[in-house]
Scaffold this motif. Structure first.
Motif, PDB file in Angstrom:
ATOM      1  N   LYS A  14     135.465  55.456 -44.602  1.00 26.02           N
ATOM      2  CA  LYS A  14     136.017  56.057 -45.818  1.00 26.02           C
ATOM      3  C   LYS A  14     134.954  56.149 -46.907  1.00 26.02           C
ATOM      4  O   LYS A  14     134.878  57.151 -47.633  1.00 26.02           O
ATOM      5  CB  LYS A  14     137.219  55.238 -46.297  1.00 26.02           C
ATOM      6  CG  LYS A  14     138.444  55.396 -45.396  1.00 26.02           C
ATOM      7  CD  LYS A  14     139.557  54.432 -45.772  1.00 26.02           C
ATOM      8  CE  LYS A  14     140.725  54.590 -44.807  1.00 26.02           C
ATOM      9  NZ  LYS A  14     141.780  53.571 -45.018  1.00 26.02           N
ATOM     10  N   ALA A  17     132.438  58.887 -45.936  1.00 29.22           N
ATOM     11  CA  ALA A  17     132.997  60.229 -46.147  1.00 29.22           C
ATOM     12  C   ALA A  17     132.780  60.711 -47.577  1.00 29.22           C
ATOM     13  O   ALA A  17     132.530  61.902 -47.817  1.00 29.22           O
ATOM     14  CB  ALA A  17     134.484  60.229 -45.802  1.00 29.22           C
ATOM     15  N   VAL A  45     135.560  59.919 -41.447  1.00 30.79           N
ATOM     16  CA  VAL A  45     134.751  61.000 -42.010  1.00 30.79           C
ATOM     17  C   VAL A  45     135.395  62.353 -41.710  1.00 30.79           C
ATOM     18  O   VAL A  45     135.574  63.191 -42.606  1.00 30.79           O
ATOM     19  CB  VAL A  45     133.309  60.949 -41.462  1.00 30.79           C
ATOM     20  CG1 VAL A  45     132.524  62.198 -41.887  1.00 30.79           C
ATOM     21  CG2 VAL A  45     132.593  59.690 -41.942  1.00 30.79           C
ATOM     22  N   LYS A  48     138.659  62.899 -43.723  1.00 28.83           N
ATOM     23  CA  LYS A  48     138.422  63.196 -45.135  1.00 28.83           C
ATOM     24  C   LYS A  48     137.870  64.603 -45.325  1.00 28.83           C
ATOM     25  O   LYS A  48     138.234  65.311 -46.281  1.00 28.83           O
ATOM     26  CB  LYS A  48     137.441  62.168 -45.712  1.00 28.83           C
ATOM     27  CG  LYS A  48     136.978  62.435 -47.138  1.00 28.83           C
ATOM     28  CD  LYS A  48     138.060  62.149 -48.137  1.00 28.83           C
ATOM     29  CE  LYS A  48     137.539  62.272 -49.568  1.00 28.83           C
ATOM     30  NZ  LYS A  48     138.595  62.019 -50.568  1.00 28.83           N
ATOM     31  N   LEU A  49     136.993  65.038 -44.425  1.00 29.29           N
ATOM     32  CA  LEU A  49     136.337  66.338 -44.570  1.00 29.29           C
ATOM     33  C   LEU A  49     137.156  67.492 -44.001  1.00 29.29           C
ATOM     34  O   LEU A  49     136.802  68.654 -44.193  1.00 29.29           O
ATOM     35  CB  LEU A  49     134.955  66.318 -43.901  1.00 29.29           C
ATOM     36  CG  LEU A  49     133.958  65.256 -44.374  1.00 29.29           C
ATOM     37  CD1 LEU A  49     132.601  65.477 -43.707  1.00 29.29           C
ATOM     38  CD2 LEU A  49     133.806  65.260 -45.884  1.00 29.29           C
TER      39      LEU A  49
END
Length: 224
Positions: A14, A17, A45, A48-49
């Motif tokens: 987290k 990211a 990652v 989040k992306l």
């Protein structure tokens, strides 16, 4: 900086990211985790992306009797990276290297089948690849991963890790387009030192995270 920085791999992912947000919501980006320990980091990652997650299987070639010490690594696509200086210093014969490579190649194929049901690598030609692990010590494993990826002609390769040895970062930075490491402690002494919980990731956990990531890809992106 002598105490753990990350609670566990998910917590590290987290935080990592947040340092990669410029790659969010891009359809040319894919996150590849290095099994096993890199996958929980990579999952956070990719989540989040809002980009796809897959794995790139790489196996360390351990020195006989000192398996934690790498004399090289192998990766999908027949890539082999050899630490000749380690082999010379330890007096390792080429036959020992070949024997270890045979064992690890078998395990590499087993993992590819276990994680995604086939041994084919994801399509990365022309894509930006974010290569994620839980940390970098000697760098031999991730170097083999980069060489395997180069054979498939990606647009960019970015190495992203929570923690790394400074000298390994210096060695790896010239062979990739970007290298993101949240902490590079001078007093490194191993990846696990910087995690409160560095328990081994299982094959089942890797498979579950890949399945969860596939489901996330089909969901609409919610507004913040």
């Amino acid at each position: 900086m002598n105490s753990p920085v990350f609670r566990n791999r998910a917590h590290a992912g987290k935080q990592l990211a947040e340092a990669l947000v410029k790659y969010a919501d891009r359809d040319d980006v894919i996150v590849l985790g290095l099994p096993r320990g890199g996958v929980p980091v990579a999952y956070e990652v990719a989540k989040k992306l809002h980009v796809p997650l897959d794995v790139l299987v790489v196996r360390k070639l351990g020195v006989p009797g000192y398996e934690e010490l790498a004399m090289g690594a192998i990766a999908s696509g027949g890539v082999q990276v050899i630490h000749h200086a380690v082999m010379r210093a330890m007096g390792i014969p080429s036959a020992a290297l070949e024997a270890e490579a045979t064992v690890q190649l078998k395990e590499l194929h087993r993992r590819e089948l276990a994680y995604r049901g086939h041994t084919g690598a994801p399509e990365i030609k022309g894509r930006t690849v974010i290569l994620v692990d839980d940390g970098i010590a000697t760098g031999s494993t991730i170097r083999a991963a980069v060489q395997a990826l180069r054979q498939q002609h990606p647009k960019q390769i970015i190495i992203a890790v929570p923690t790394a040895a400074p000298d390994s970062c210096a060695d790896l930075a010239p062979i990739v387009d970007d290298l993101v490491a949240l902490i590079k402690p001078e007093d490194f002494r191993g990846v696990g030192r910087w995690y409160e919980d560095f328990s081994q990731t299982t094959d089942a956990e890797v498979t579950q995270l890949l399945a969860k990531a596939s489901l996330l890809e089909t969901e609409p992106v919610s507004s913040p």
